[in-house]
Design an enzyme around this catalytic site. Structure first.
Site, short mmCIF file in Angstrom:
data_model
loop_
_atom_site.label_atom_id
_atom_site.label_comp_id
_atom_site.label_asym_id
_atom_site.label_seq_id
_atom_site.Cartn_x
_atom_site.Cartn_y
_atom_site.Cartn_z
CB CYS C 100 22.46 -0.33 32.65
SG CYS C 100 21.64 0.77 33.81
CB CYS C 104 18.36 7.46 33.53
SG CYS C 104 18.08 5.71 33.65
CB THR C 191 20.26 -0.22 38.30
OG1 THR C 191 19.17 -1.14 38.18
CG2 THR C 191 21.17 -0.34 37.11
CD GLU C 257 20.35 -4.19 38.63
OE1 GLU C 257 19.72 -3.73 39.61
OE2 GLU C 257 20.25 -3.74 37.48
CG HIS C 292 12.99 4.44 35.20
ND1 HIS C 292 14.17 5.08 34.92
CD2 HIS C 292 13.35 3.20 35.65
CE1 HIS C 292 15.19 4.28 35.19
NE2 HIS C 292 14.71 3.12 35.62
CE1 TYR C 296 13.67 1.38 32.32
CE2 TYR C 296 14.58 -0.55 31.25
CZ TYR C 296 14.31 0.17 32.39
OH TYR C 296 14.68 -0.33 33.61
CB CYS C 299 19.27 3.51 28.02
SG CYS C 299 17.91 2.64 28.81
CD GLU C 447 17.83 -2.25 33.79
OE1 GLU C 447 16.98 -1.44 33.39
OE2 GLU C 447 19.06 -2.06 33.77
#
Lengths: 487, 487, 487, 487
Positions: C100, C104, C191, C257, C292, C296, C299, C447
């Protein structure tokens, strides 16, 4: 000897005066009706195999009531070996018929009623158990097929029986007389009802006091006054009426479902096994469902064997049986099929005696068994269709295959690895169609979903039967959490 | 009495002169090393529970060799009840440790060697069986932990052992002497090796004549000359070195894996159970794998119970345990877990005696069991993470929780349904992290995948063991196809 | 030009006076901390690639505010091409970092706030939109990394914010002053927080009038008075502290995190974008979550590419890459990975403009995208572990590999198809361990489950967004049912 | 104007002199045959909706050949918006018909032939492209339905066309004449063939030089000399012959499949688009399959909408629509359905122009789309059957429902939440049976499996299209492995 031959069985049915409707018409000789005959053949297989020494260990048992050899379908399980043998017997019959052979429902009803009437008598000083065993002795002596009828019409699922707009939407006692009771209502989804000598009626769910008239269990002859049976139609059923066996897929065997109407049927006390004891309604449902959820680990694995064989056979005809992805799909089908069977065996091997002495399956594992059966046959059927190829749904009819002008074209173009395979391939495709899209699929798929209770019923049982708090304690111990009571 | 206490077990290990490397350094007192100790605790649980009367039925058995009560982990299965008890014992231990307790590999090796040496002797007039039973008598008498070492280094998977660039990539006999043999090679993935008194070496695959020197089975003390053990590191292992038990999740228990190097190890004939009989290599692998695939239906279901308990516990801490979707996920976890267990029970209940009298599991169902174990723990872990919430991977360390400045903030903000739950919730999250992302996951997930053979090994066995042509015949009979031989 | 270099980015972070705790200790130079540095490297990649002409189309965009070229991570989507480019940019970065890269969240917060402040102003005559756009101009000008902080501590999930035992369990306004507001609470699961210049605070759920003080959106510098950040530890994180890069798997990159504590933080009005307008809280959450959930699909597909490559590489090292079952598993991984990506592309291509002109993804398809992401990475990881083999969890440490006595043994026995592959194979195994069991799995699996909302959140949205009654009408029309209103 | 009305379409078919056999008999007026009419209705819907302004954007397009408005089913895709519109049009038609409407095959053949003939001409100096475009102009002008015929009989799947025992098992050129060619063979699985004006013949697989006579693409009128069509029967098809629409489920619409025999059919050069150019056979198959795999993301999602609506409707009738597990299953059905649609949209939005200017879908995403379609409809159907309940396969026939004696019983007992729902519930159950077990299932399930290529075909494409080595490099870079070439 208490064992009927197949012919005696068929003849005994023919002697009955049942009222049966098929496709809008009342039918006289039900057993000869082409829409019923295949299902009769399947049920009769439970008599045929019982006559064959090779299958005696599975098909016969020594009655705990009389010490006589009886058909296992009329037997009370005396130990876990009996429970295991039941599953193997059902798998065998599934393999031999490729469909539902219907007779296990009665067997499961006998075993459930045996322990529940015993416990009811103990708790309430009733006298149902001896009465029930007398009845079962009669069943064993005459080697009868008995339908176990549980599912009511139910109407609005949010409402209890007595709160429904129509009080008859669940079967209930409408009159109590000195010599017996009168019941009214209907039982839906009665698999194989048209092949049964007798019907055992049971409540369909746990009942509370206000619904005590719905707490009723009893046995009636299938031709009792006030009983009507209505055939439920299924995919492609009328191909049986066309002549020419090829298009039906499963030549000889099939199943059927029926609605049973109980229009004020009188039942003498001698055949009544529950009449108002609502507190035991849930237990009876649970016991019956437990046995019946075990059953699916046998019969559906047997039908699964047929589907696996059909898929392999189609692959051979097409020359694809050595392809890695085909072999892998066959293995996956085997894996899923044997997992269902394993669950059937496990819940049997882990069975325990009830207070009446009759053995009960392990309820957690039986629910697990059935829950897998609500999933895996669908995936097996999907894989089978993958292997079978598109011809499964594009194959012309047998009348085309035998037409003098176009038959030769089809013979030429539908061949597989060699010419001799054309007809065989067509036959096998129709068997596969039967099992995954036709009447066989009604039993192999939809009935696997809903028979013995829909999946949510199994999930509710798993939630109830599992010691969840015990598992919480295991985790807390390992995590080092002091044991404080959780809310 | 042949049973050791936990303390005797630990002491006996400490007396050995083993050569062990951990993280690049040779370690003297292995049993006390913080990276090994939790795994020792887990293995020692097999001694502890054997001392407790409540578990005697599962943990102890009457030796078929001596009639003495022995730890079941050293026992040859005398009937299907023994096979079933094994699965239940493993589930119990999984529940108590939340990890792999390592001792079943030896038990499975004993049972496999017993029947294979017997059959080898019968076929080849060798004398391995009596020799093996003498050895097992020694194991039972001293209540030993024995590692069963099968997996070779393998190098290029496309090549047979003797065709590898380096002939040592599979363990093989490099010298045959009057008093014994010398072997060289390495065994990978040796679960719990550092807690074992002895090591049984077995071949890893079916061998042909050219590879006969690789057909070798034997037993050696773990501190024999020429043996080196190298600890395999796993996720988060060094948290054990940090002090502060909270972050490790599973406070007391864990597992470990090791590479065992066999650098020209001499083994006297009395401890050699196969030396060149390549034709029996496949059978030994298959028997061992069969037993070991059964094992997973027990131990992993036990760990699954812990995960289910941890998930439920976390839901309780957060106040989500009554939400319909959470309850449904818990049921799904239970269902999958019990399906694995059912397969373990089924392959045990369907066990059959081998020629030596020792009972063997049903091979199809055992492979089905393990194949489910390569899938369901992953889905159970996924559902557990769903219930656990994101805090599973965002939780600060115990040093933060106890820091005077920021600890109070965390205490305040990480609470669940009430303040008393903050620490408990953190502990439980770390247990869940251990089991689904940390060292526990190495055993619960990856080892479930590859232990006792990777899934493809089970699939190959299913393809081989299933009577596929018999199923084809079932389908053909129903479809009305004349039986012509298929190609 | 508004674009920072990587070095400028790192330097700008170093100039900040943030309060950060890692493993119980306050850390001065956060950017240099070995537990943070890999995540900084990942975030910095968003600057590095923006400097490379080859990636300009994906990494840069023309600001709708100023007409300047800006980093796409600070951009408001002007059309569906922008939405699609975003997904492709995220996939690229996932491929380049294998983890990650954190930036974003801010981008998604910008786009959500833009349209919601616009619509809020229109409905309530507030002045948030212009204020927000001024703030965003500042972000674009200085090419900032902005953390989007949504998830509150939540406490007892059954209770609304103001009904919690502690009113601070959700971030809320504790004081309103002439020049700004004061907020208190904590945001969990932040994150990449330690790599951010700024933090945008948003409410975590739909709020009602009684919770209006919880309806607060704002931006603060990460080093504002009253902000504390606490590093959340993850599996194997401390391997970064051991020296020796091999055991960490992903040498350069990682994630982190953090918990963010807001201890009475003052925020001037110019940086406040919602303060009490509870009726718009749900919309803001939904818009942010929508963007969001789209993210996903990019990424995680990028990280999936790395896992697929790692699995294929391990198969090559072992000589199994041509085996049919391995190839089939690789294809399955590709299929699942591309399905996620397809959903990301689809919800972008079907985007529509909001009232402010900024484009929004298709909400149904974005929720479908994320719901698949809560499943498929777990299955991809499972398949990757299947291919990787057991060595994934039994491999000794780099200190063993380089130890003069045992290193040569490991070099000898851990080789694959040739000697040159030993070290490479070990490195690749550690990368795979990182991604499926270690810190990479925290991002790739857990996640994926909970980021942008847990799966149940997506399911609720799907239920709400779908026109179910319209589908009922379609079915009724085909079935020939007169349209009577259903209850 | 180039658009036909529905009536003109039906009339134009009636004017043709086609030779069609249904159930062993040659049929004169095919369009009026009750087994064909429902499929004609479905295909005619492509004309009906094209007349409705509300659907003009989806149903019509501006021809790139003439600038005229044409039915999109005859259109060459000019940009990605056209590709996306195609998917939406197919979903709309699936919703309106609940079945396969057949006309997309021709559309996909047009688009494939357009670019392949262009590229073939460029490479081989042939003149197919102009010829093809003239032909397409004719199709657009007359708004024709054109069957795209690809799948050959194939015989033994292990053998190439010319190596088969019968050379005709793949369609091939048997004579080349000055004015045209003569072809022989058969095309199986011809969806909607009986509703087509024309047939486009294409090769079914990549061919090598020895099979160059099999590399043939052409167009013929459906009533050309030598063409015979044979109707393929499907589950429950003859219910259409019984009278009484209730039992058929989908009153008005359905599909059909046919075998097309090509018995030495002459085709003039003007209609020949490939004749021996074997090197382009694979490209044509791949292009056509690519477009057709995209199609399934539209049409099957549309049918899925109907099934979701039917399931919801049945739940409403039974009073279970508010139960948590029912709502969850509906959401799951929606999720799976929208995932298929998302893949259809994604491969369209990512389309690229070919050399001829016609747009092609993204091939990876189109294969991913179809591969999901080989799975998800089966799971959707399974969930739908779960919600529908057992009555799905036990419902009596419409003749029972209307029988004066038993009809009232059924009316009484089959009611759901109120009496008015009895008939509606029965109708809806029959629709669901049609779609999951009957003729609708042939299209929704089996055709989803095999249409546009069986799943293995998609997997092979994914393996071929994916840059696997590029992903290996990504992983190696992150793992720090020097780039040495792998074997």
């Amino acid at each position: 000897m208490a064992l009927k031959t197949r012919n005696d069985y068929v003849a005994s049915l023919s002697r009955m005066n049942r009222r049966v409707f098929i496709m809008g018409e009342e039918v006289e000789n039900v057993a000869d009706h082409p829409l019923v005959r295949p299902s009769l053949n399947a049920c009769a297989m439970t008599y045929e195999l019982a006559q064959q020494p090779a299958y005696a260990d599975l098909m016969l048992a020594t009655s705990g009531l009389t010490g006589q050899r009886v058909n296992r379908f009329t037997h009370l399980h005396q130990d876990t070996a009996d429970l295991v043998a039941k599953v193997k017997m059902l798998r065998l019959l599934g393999q031999m018929t490729g469909c539902c052979f219907q007779r296990c429902v009665g067997m499961d009803a006998f075993n459930a009623l045996d322990s529940v009437t015993f416990e009811m008598d103990q708790a309430l000083q009733t006298e149902y158990h001896a009465r029930f065993r007398r009845y079962l002795g009669h069943v064993q002596e005459h080697d009868l097929v008995v339908d176990g009828a549980m599912t009511d019409a139910k109407g609005d699922r949010r409402l209890k029986p007595s709160r429904q707009a129509d009080p008859d939407l669940f079967v209930h006692i409408v009159d109590r007389k000195p010599d017996g009771i009168v019941v009214r209502g209907a039982k839906l989804h009665q698999t194989g009802a048209l092949n049964s000598h007798e019907i055992i009626i049971m409540p369909t769910q746990t009942l509370s006091e206000e619904d005590q008239d719905y707490a009723v269990a009893l046995a009636v002859p299938a031709d009792a006054q006030g009983i009507l049976m209505i055939y439920g139609r299924q995919a492609s059923d009328t191909r049986r009426l066309e002549g020419g066996q090829l298009d039906v897929g499963n030549r000889e065997f099939g199943g059927h479902e029926a609605v049973i109407i109980l229009d004020d049927v009188f039942v003498p006390w001698e055949r009544v096994f529950m009449a108002g004891e609502y507190a035991f309604s849930g237990l009876l449902v649970e016991r019956f469902a437990g046995y019946h959820r075990q059953s699916y680990g046998g019969c559906k694995a047997g039908v699964g064997d047929v589907i696996i064989g059909a898929a392999q056979s189609l692959a051979q005809y097409q020359g694809t049986d050595k392809a890695a992805h085909i072999k892998d799909k066959i293995v996956e089908m085997i894996h899923l099929n044997e997992t269902m069977y394993a669950c059937g065996i496990a819940c049997s091997a882990e069975g325990k005696p009830t207070a009446s002495g009759t053995y009960l399956i392990d309820p957690i594992l039986a629910n697990v068994c059935k829950l897998n059966v609500t999933r895996f046959p669908y995936e097996i059927a999907r894989l089978a269709q993958d292997i079978a190829g598109g011809l499964l749904v594009t194959l012309p009819s047998v009348k085309d295959l035998t037409n003098p002008e176009i038959g030769p074209y089809l013979e030429k173009y539908l061949r597989g690895v060699d010419l001799s395979t054309t007809e065989a391939r067509c036959r096998m495709l129709r068997l596969m169609e039967n099992l995954t899209l036709g009447p066989g699929a009604a039993a192999y798929l939809t009935e696997s979903m809903h028979g013995a209770g829909s999946p949510q019923a199994q999930r509710i049982m798993l939630a109830r039967l599992t010691d969840l708090e015990g598992r919480v304690q295991l985790a807390k111990r390992l995590a080092g959490i002091l044991d404080r009571p959780t809310q």
